[in-house]
Each structure stands twice: as structure tokens, then as C-alpha cells.
Design a protein around this motif. Structure first.
Motif, PDB file in Angstrom:
ATOM      1  N   SER A 150       0.840  -1.196   0.000  1.00 57.40           N
ATOM      2  CA  SER A 150       0.000   0.000   0.000  1.00 57.40           C
ATOM      3  C   SER A 150       0.879   1.251   0.000  1.00 57.40           C
ATOM      4  O   SER A 150       0.397   2.357   0.237  1.00 57.40           O
ATOM      5  CB  SER A 150      -0.916   0.018   1.235  1.00 57.40           C
ATOM      6  N   SER A 151       2.173   1.056  -0.297  1.00 52.96           N
ATOM      7  CA  SER A 151       3.127   2.166  -0.288  1.00 52.96           C
ATOM      8  C   SER A 151       3.404   2.641  -1.710  1.00 52.96           C
ATOM      9  O   SER A 151       3.965   1.888  -2.517  1.00 52.96           O
ATOM     10  CB  SER A 151       4.436   1.734   0.368  1.00 52.96           C
ATOM     11  N   PRO A 152       3.081   3.881  -2.054  1.00 52.30           N
ATOM     12  CA  PRO A 152       3.414   4.395  -3.387  1.00 52.30           C
ATOM     13  C   PRO A 152       4.917   4.357  -3.670  1.00 52.30           C
ATOM     14  O   PRO A 152       5.327   4.039  -4.793  1.00 52.30           O
ATOM     15  CB  PRO A 152       2.884   5.830  -3.363  1.00 52.30           C
ATOM     16  N   ASP A 153       5.733   4.658  -2.668  1.00 49.04           N
ATOM     17  CA  ASP A 153       7.186   4.643  -2.876  1.00 49.04           C
ATOM     18  C   ASP A 153       7.676   3.233  -3.195  1.00 49.04           C
ATOM     19  O   ASP A 153       8.523   3.045  -4.086  1.00 49.04           O
ATOM     20  CB  ASP A 153       7.916   5.187  -1.641  1.00 49.04           C
ATOM     21  N   ALA A 154       7.169   2.244  -2.460  1.00 50.97           N
ATOM     22  CA  ALA A 154       7.575   0.858  -2.732  1.00 50.97           C
ATOM     23  C   ALA A 154       7.129   0.432  -4.124  1.00 50.97           C
ATOM     24  O   ALA A 154       7.852  -0.257  -4.846  1.00 50.97           O
ATOM     25  CB  ALA A 154       6.991  -0.072  -1.670  1.00 50.97           C
ATOM     26  N   ALA A 155       5.932   0.854  -4.528  1.00 51.25           N
ATOM     27  CA  ALA A 155       5.429   0.503  -5.858  1.00 51.25           C
ATOM     28  C   ALA A 155       6.291   1.129  -6.943  1.00 51.25           C
ATOM     29  O   ALA A 155       6.650   0.473  -7.934  1.00 51.25           O
ATOM     30  CB  ALA A 155       3.975   0.953  -5.999  1.00 51.25           C
ATOM     31  N   ARG A 156       6.657   2.404  -6.791  1.00 55.99           N
ATOM     32  CA  ARG A 156       7.506   3.066  -7.792  1.00 55.99           C
ATOM     33  C   ARG A 156       8.862   2.380  -7.898  1.00 55.99           C
ATOM     34  O   ARG A 156       9.376   2.150  -9.007  1.00 55.99           O
ATOM     35  CB  ARG A 156       7.684   4.539  -7.434  1.00 55.99           C
ATOM     36  N   ALA A 157       9.441   2.042  -6.746  1.00 52.10           N
ATOM     37  CA  ALA A 157      10.753   1.386  -6.758  1.00 52.10           C
ATOM     38  C   ALA A 157      10.680   0.032  -7.448  1.00 52.10           C
ATOM     39  O   ALA A 157      11.578  -0.357  -8.197  1.00 52.10           O
ATOM     40  CB  ALA A 157      11.264   1.245  -5.324  1.00 52.10           C
ATOM     41  N   PHE A 158       9.595  -0.700  -7.201  1.00 52.92           N
ATOM     42  CA  PHE A 158       9.434  -2.022  -7.816  1.00 52.92           C
ATOM     43  C   PHE A 158       9.290  -1.892  -9.333  1.00 52.92           C
ATOM     44  O   PHE A 158       9.902  -2.645 -10.098  1.00 52.92           O
ATOM     45  CB  PHE A 158       8.206  -2.711  -7.217  1.00 52.92           C
ATOM     46  N   VAL A 159       8.485  -0.908  -9.776  1.00 48.10           N
ATOM     47  CA  VAL A 159       8.283  -0.724 -11.214  1.00 48.10           C
ATOM     48  C   VAL A 159       9.600  -0.328 -11.884  1.00 48.10           C
ATOM     49  O   VAL A 159       9.926  -0.817 -12.980  1.00 48.10           O
ATOM     50  CB  VAL A 159       7.184   0.330 -11.475  1.00 48.10           C
ATOM     51  N   LYS A 160      10.368   0.544 -11.255  1.00 48.79           N
ATOM     52  CA  LYS A 160      11.660   0.934 -11.819  1.00 48.79           C
ATOM     53  C   LYS A 160      12.602  -0.256 -11.943  1.00 48.79           C
ATOM     54  O   LYS A 160      13.318  -0.408 -12.938  1.00 48.79           O
ATOM     55  CB  LYS A 160      12.315   2.003 -10.933  1.00 48.79           C
ATOM     56  N   ARG A 161      12.585  -1.129 -10.946  1.00 47.34           N
ATOM     57  CA  ARG A 161      13.514  -2.265 -10.937  1.00 47.34           C
ATOM     58  C   ARG A 161      13.123  -3.340 -11.936  1.00 47.34           C
ATOM     59  O   ARG A 161      13.992  -3.917 -12.596  1.00 47.34           O
ATOM     60  CB  ARG A 161      13.581  -2.859  -9.528  1.00 47.34           C
ATOM     61  N   TYR A 162      11.823  -3.623 -12.050  1.00 50.63           N
ATOM     62  CA  TYR A 162      11.402  -4.808 -12.809  1.00 50.63           C
ATOM     63  C   TYR A 162      10.657  -4.485 -14.109  1.00 50.63           C
ATOM     64  O   TYR A 162      10.168  -5.391 -14.766  1.00 50.63           O
ATOM     65  CB  TYR A 162      10.505  -5.695 -11.940  1.00 50.63           C
ATOM     66  N   ALA A 163      10.567  -3.231 -14.485  1.00 58.81           N
ATOM     67  CA  ALA A 163       9.803  -2.874 -15.682  1.00 58.81           C
ATOM     68  C   ALA A 163      10.148  -3.786 -16.868  1.00 58.81           C
ATOM     69  O   ALA A 163      11.330  -4.126 -17.070  1.00 58.81           O
ATOM     70  CB  ALA A 163      10.070  -1.422 -16.054  1.00 58.81           C
TER      71      ALA A 163
END
Length: 316
Positions: A150-163
Motif C-alpha cells: 500500500s506504499s506508493p514509494d515501494a510501488a515506484r521502486a518495484f516498477v523501476k527495478r522490474y519494468a
């Protein structure tokens, strides 16, 4: 002497898959009692006693059939409707629904010498996607990197890493738009799509596998029916008219992993979805313990209905 104990089929009135299975069982002279637990108590009634040393005894009555609770051969649990008491006010209806759920639901979950396909409590356990993904890893299946947050920061970091990354609903309640049923679809998500609304609830993000095909594996008892599904769709369930089907054999190790997965949840049936990477590697996506399967039989000729009837009949 033939076994006259009935199979209970617990599902909604409009369930074509249950219709096919019921016809197959009737053709084998296996008695069937079909019911929708959501019809309780309007057109479904029960009387059950629990005592030592007999356990649960009693009867279940539908408008056309009666089942001896102590003599049920197997229970095929599909997709019954929910309990409803529209004639009561909100508070009384809430009370009545919980009594029906824990009363009738508890009886159906405790039948003696009954084979469950699948047990309703085990179905509930297996429908939690994070639990299913963790069980798949433990079973030895390959699972794409996945984030639940539920963390926007965690979601952004995940998308950047695994896009590229996909957004998937953790469960799919029906939305009605202008009276038409809709569901939240699987979709690719970019960093700029993530905003503070992510903090409002839990979300599932998963690395997108560049796939060459999808595979649906329907496990029925000891048998696994694997069907390759070819299309150009991100989610093949959005347009069945574009799909092509081919029966295939699973790669080494998959069959054993599926058995371990089902054993983890206490299931005897599961509809598994995999995507196949460009290198042929099978990636686990999910397992639906009440998934659809019959539409694949006329497309492939695989004898899945017979296999399910064998299971419910409890053939040795």
C-alpha cells in the motif's frame, strides 16, 4: 452391490459446468442431489444432530431431493450464491446470514466419509493470492517477482527495478457500470501511473514475463490436463474468440510441484495458469480452486469430465 450414496453438487442454478458433470454422473447411475446453499432457508432445509459416537446425522431437503447427511459419497463445491434475507432489516439480516453461514455451512463442511472437490474451507484458504504465490515457491514452481503493498514509494521502486510490470487485482469483485458487470483488468503500469491513491488499500504488482504462450493446467485427482493457449492478448480471458488450444506435456518437475501445491492446501482439484517464457520456461501465475475447465474439453478432446466424474464417483 452398487453404491447408491449421492453426490452433492453445491452451486448456483445457472452453472453449465455443473450441468455437464451432473449428466455424466446420471449416465453412470450415480445419484446426484444438486443445491444452492444460497436458497436456504426458502427452498432448502436441513435437520442435523451431532452426538457421540455418530457425529453428524440428519437430512438435507431440496424441492425435489433428500440427502442423508451421513451417506454423502462426495461433495462437488462449485459456485453457490450467498445467503440473503431481503425481507429482514439490515441488522436482523446480518444476524441471519451469519447463522446460516456457520450453521448450514458448518454442516456441509463436516460430512462423514465424504470426498470434497474441494472442501469449502480449503477453497477459501487457497483463494488468497499471496498465499498461493508463496505456496507455489515452496512447491518448486517459478514465480515472477511480485510486490503486494500500500506504499506508493515501494510501488515506484518495484516498477523501476522490474519494468515492465503488471498491476493485478488481489480479488475481483464485480463492478456494475450502467447495469453491466465489469471487473478490474490486468494492465501494464508505469512509474508515472503510481500516485498517492496506492496508499488507499493493498495492491499487487508483478514483473511481466515476455511470454510465447499461456498454459492452463487442470488437475483432477491424480490427472493433470495441460493445454497451451496461443493468442496475442495480455490476458487471454478477455477474448476467447482469439484463442487457439493445443494439448501439451508439462516440463520435468511441474507435475510433482502441482501435487505439492495442492497438498499444501488440501485440494484435489485446481485450475493452474502459467505463462511460457520465450525460452520455454513455465511461470506460475495463479491457481483457482474453483476454476472453469469444461470449455477446453470440446476444443481439445481431453476427457476432463470423465476424470471428474471418476473422482466424484470415488472409483478406485
Amino acid at each position: 452391490m452398487s453404491d447408491l450414496r449421492p453426490v452433492l453438487v453445491v452451486t448456483s442454478l445457472h452453472d453449465p459446468t455443473a450441468d455437464v458433470v451432473t449428466r455424466e454422473l446420471h449416465g453412470r447411475d450415480v445419484p446426484v442431489v444438486r443445491l444452492d446453499s444460497g436458497d436456504f432457508p426458502a427452498s432448502l432445509s436441513v435437520e442435523a444432530t451431532i452426538s457421540h459416537p455418530h457425529g453428524i446425522q440428519g437430512r438435507l431437503h431440496t424441492p425435489s431431493r433428500t440427502a442423508d447427511l451421513a451417506g454423502v459419497r462426495a461433495l462437488y463445491y462449485r459456485r453457490p450464491t450467498g445467503f440473503a434475507f431481503p425481507h429482514l432489516d439490515e441488522q436482523d439480516a446480518r444476524f441471519a446470514i451469519t447463522q446460516a453461514r456457520y450453521g448450514l455451512g458448518g454442516i456441509l463442511a463436516a460430512l462423514p466419509d465424504c470426498l470434497y472437490v474441494n472442501h469449502p474451507h480449503r477453497v477459501g484458504d487457497a483463494e488468497f493470492k499471496p498465499s498461493g504465490l508463496a505456496a507455489a515457491v515452496d512447491a518448486g514452481l517459478d514465480v515472477p517477482p511480485t510486490l503486494i503493498t500500500s506504499s506508493p514509494d515501494a510501488a515506484r521502486a518495484f516498477v523501476k527495478r522490474y519494468a515492465p510490470v503488471l498491476y493485478k487485482p488481489l480479488h475481483n469483485p464485480v463492478y456494475r457500470v450502467d447495469g453491466v458487470s465489469n471487473v478490474v483488468k490486468v494492465a501494464e503500469v508505469a512509474v508515472e501511473d503510481i500516485d498517492d491513491r496506492v496508499a488507499g488499500t493493498a495492491h499487487l504488482f508483478q514483473a511481466r514475463i515476455r511470454k510465447s504462450a499461456d498454459v492452463r493446467v487442470t488437475v483432477i485427482g491424480r490427472q493433470a490436463f495441460c493445454v497451451r493457449i496461443d493468442s496475442t492478448l495480455l490476458d487471454w480471458r478477455t477474448d476467447y474468440s482469439q484463442l487457439r488450444y493445443t494439448p501439451v506435456e508439462p516440463p520435468p518437475g511441474i507435475a510433482g510441484a502441482l501435487r505439492r501445491y495442492l497438498a499444501h492446501f488440501g485440494l484435489v482439484f485446481g485450475a493452474f495458469d502459467f505463462c511460457v517464457g520465450a525460452d520455454g520456461r513455465w511461470w506460475f501465475l495463479e491457481c483457482n480452486p474453483s476454476g472453469q475447465w469444461y470449455w477446453l474439453e470440446p476444443e481439445t478432446g481431453l476427457p476432463m469430465c470423465a476424470a471428474l466424474a471418476d473422482l466424484l464417483e470415488r472409483k478406485p
